[in-house]
Design a protein around this motif. Structure first.
Motif, PDB file in Angstrom:
ATOM      1  N   THR A 184     -10.684   3.457  -6.929  1.00 33.58           N
ATOM      2  CA  THR A 184      -9.378   3.877  -6.425  1.00 33.58           C
ATOM      3  C   THR A 184      -8.567   2.608  -6.176  1.00 33.58           C
ATOM      4  N   LYS A 185      -7.267   2.744  -6.064  1.00 37.25           N
ATOM      5  CA  LYS A 185      -6.418   1.576  -5.821  1.00 37.25           C
ATOM      6  C   LYS A 185      -6.434   1.246  -4.325  1.00 37.25           C
ATOM      7  N   SER A 186      -7.613   0.870  -3.868  1.00 36.55           N
ATOM      8  CA  SER A 186      -7.844   0.646  -2.438  1.00 36.55           C
ATOM      9  C   SER A 186      -8.262  -0.795  -2.169  1.00 36.55           C
ATOM     10  N   ASP A 205      -8.392   9.401  -1.687  1.00 33.44           N
ATOM     11  CA  ASP A 205      -7.684   8.241  -2.229  1.00 33.44           C
ATOM     12  C   ASP A 205      -7.079   7.361  -1.135  1.00 33.44           C
ATOM     13  N   PRO A 206      -7.906   6.761  -0.277  1.00 33.41           N
ATOM     14  CA  PRO A 206      -7.372   5.960   0.830  1.00 33.41           C
ATOM     15  C   PRO A 206      -6.799   4.624   0.363  1.00 33.41           C
ATOM     16  N   ALA A 207      -5.905   4.075   1.149  1.00 31.14           N
ATOM     17  CA  ALA A 207      -5.344   2.761   0.834  1.00 31.14           C
ATOM     18  C   ALA A 207      -6.341   1.647   1.134  1.00 31.14           C
ATOM     19  N   VAL A 208      -7.212   1.880   2.125  1.00 36.31           N
ATOM     20  CA  VAL A 208      -8.210   0.879   2.526  1.00 36.31           C
ATOM     21  C   VAL A 208      -9.558   1.573   2.676  1.00 36.31           C
ATOM     22  N   ILE A 209     -10.611   0.927   2.184  1.00 35.93           N
ATOM     23  CA  ILE A 209     -11.983   1.404   2.357  1.00 35.93           C
ATOM     24  C   ILE A 209     -12.746   0.346   3.150  1.00 35.93           C
ATOM     25  N   MET A 264      -6.354  -2.854  -7.877  1.00 33.56           N
ATOM     26  CA  MET A 264      -5.248  -2.267  -7.128  1.00 33.56           C
ATOM     27  C   MET A 264      -3.928  -2.379  -7.897  1.00 33.56           C
ATOM     28  N   VAL A 296      -7.082   4.893   5.859  1.00 31.73           N
ATOM     29  CA  VAL A 296      -8.336   4.151   5.761  1.00 31.73           C
ATOM     30  C   VAL A 296      -9.508   5.117   5.830  1.00 31.73           C
ATOM     31  N   LEU A 299       0.842  -1.189   0.000  1.00 41.40           N
ATOM     32  CA  LEU A 299       0.000   0.000   0.000  1.00 41.40           C
ATOM     33  C   LEU A 299       0.877   1.239   0.000  1.00 41.40           C
TER      34      LEU A 299
END
Length: 405
Positions: free
Chosen positions: A255-257, A229-233, A404, A176, A171
């Motif tokens: 998004t790349k999440s 643009d969070p890493a985790v949703i 991702m 998040v 990530l």
């Protein structure tokens, strides 16, 4: 710990006299969660049919043959739940009620206690805990087949940290975005996750709360997500239709999440509505059947043969009937509600979900790898889920979601 009950172990005896026993099923069989809750009643029906076909459950000098009586809690409105309970309580030869869940607050627990009605419930553990821990002795017949929700929020952030440290997950940052729903289940998990993510080194870059079962357009929340643009949703609005709509609208411009959707992906309706595009989505379950176990595979196969693929409750409903049958097989009279309820609370038995034993202060199933573990799933390329953690019961390795890459 007793071994997991089977049709053979519950029906092998010399008794020939039979007696009818009715089992109440209290569930929202119509309304937004009907597809989920109906699995419970159908699975319970399979278990009852098998026990009856084998001659009935062995009891004290006789056998018991089961008949299920359903009562619809519709959309989990309080008035509907009360009406359904009264109908079951007034039904002749009915002295136990099994439920996946009936209301969002579990207020019906007080109705059960007032009538000494054995009540084994498989949802709303946080609400059950809040009611019972004030005076556990006032609820001798009420027990939750699912553990405290703590595992839902204490176990995910450390697991993701573990994946990052081992290189399984890459990530750009530990950020998040959390969406919670306003029912006790969704809000408890969302709030707990926000706290634990922060405590374990994550930056919570957004928090939203939405009404349960009501959102049909997620673009307002998704606009905020795309901006940060969070890493985790994480989304804990757990209805299958709401969660599937969220994913489909997310997938329009992803998004790349890493996407974590609480519970909903376990429901076949979610997998159908997302058209098998949600490969890589994660979710977790407490009290869920461990799919790598042979007994779980057998029960799931029976359900699928009769009704098609099932979700969480396609095994839970089957097992609930077995647990009630186990207490009758130990010599308890089905009309002695207090004795049956007490028996359920004293169980220490292997189940498809792991070791079931109850906490005396909350009446919840005990949680942990030595009891009922937090199971983490990831949807596969065929749209079906597989356990990725804990490793001891995993079915597939964790994989990076296609969007991702």
């Amino acid at each position: 710990m007793l071994p997991a009950p089977t049709v053979e172990s519950l029906t092998t005896c010399d008794a020939t006299e039979t007696e009818p026993v009715r089992i109440g099923i209290l569930a929202p069989l119509t309304g937004p969660t009907a597809a989920d809750a109906s699995d419970y009643s159908r699975a319970a029906g399979i278990a009852a049919e098998e026990l009856n076909a084998a001659g009935g459950v062995c009891g004290k000098g006789k056998r018991y043959k089961f008949e299920l009586v359903e009562a619809d809690a519709t959309s989990m409105r309080n008035d509907a739940v009360v009406t359904a309970f009264r109908r079951l309580n007034d039904t002749e030869n009915l002295n136990v009620i099994l439920s996946p869940y009936a209301s969002t607050s579990n207020f019906e627990i007080d109705l059960m206690a007032r009538e000494n009605m054995p009540y084994l419930i498989s949802g709303g553990a946080e609400s059950t805990k809040a009611i019972i821990q004030k005076n556990p002795s006032a609820y001798p017949t009420v027990w939750s087949r699912v553990p405290d929700y703590g595992g839902y929020f204490t176990d995910l952030p450390p697991l993701l940290n573990q994946y990052l440290e081992s290189g399984k997950l890459s990530l750009p940052a530990k950020t998040v975005y959390i969406i919670g729903s306003d029912d006790p289940y969704g809000s408890t998990i969302a709030n707990g996750l926000a706290k634990v993510f922060r405590e374990t080194g994550w930056d919570v870059v957004g928090e939203d709360t939405v009404p349960f079962q009501s959102v049909t357009d997620w673009r307002t929340q998704l606009a905020k997500i795309r901006e940060v643009d969070p890493a985790v949703i994480v989304n804990t609005e757990w209805s299958a239709s709401g969660s599937a709509t969220f994913f489909n609208q997310f997938f329009e411009q992803p998004t790349k999440s890493l996407v974590f959707l609480q519970y909903a992906p376990s429901i076949p309706e979610f997998q159908t509505v997302t058209r098998n595009q949600a490969a890589g989505v994660m979710y977790s379950m407490l009290g869920g059947a461990i799919d790598s176990r042979e007994d779980t595979k057998t029960i799931s196969a029976k359900f699928a043969e009769k009704f098609g693929p099932g979700g969480y409750f396609s095994v839970a409903g089957y097992n609930a009937v077995q647990l009630y049958a186990l207490c009758l097989s130990q010599g308890n009279d089905p009309t002695d509600r207090l004795a049956v309820g007490t028996c359920i609370g004293k169980l220490d038995v292997d189940t498809p979900s792991g070791r079931l034993a109850f906490d005396a202060e909350t009446h919840l199933a005990r949680q942990g790898n030595d009891y009922m573990p937090t199971l983490f799933y990831q949807l596969q390329s065929d749209g079906k889920p597989a356990i990725v953690a804990p490793e001891a019961v995993s079915q597939a390795p964790f994989a990076t979601s296609p969007w991702m890459k």
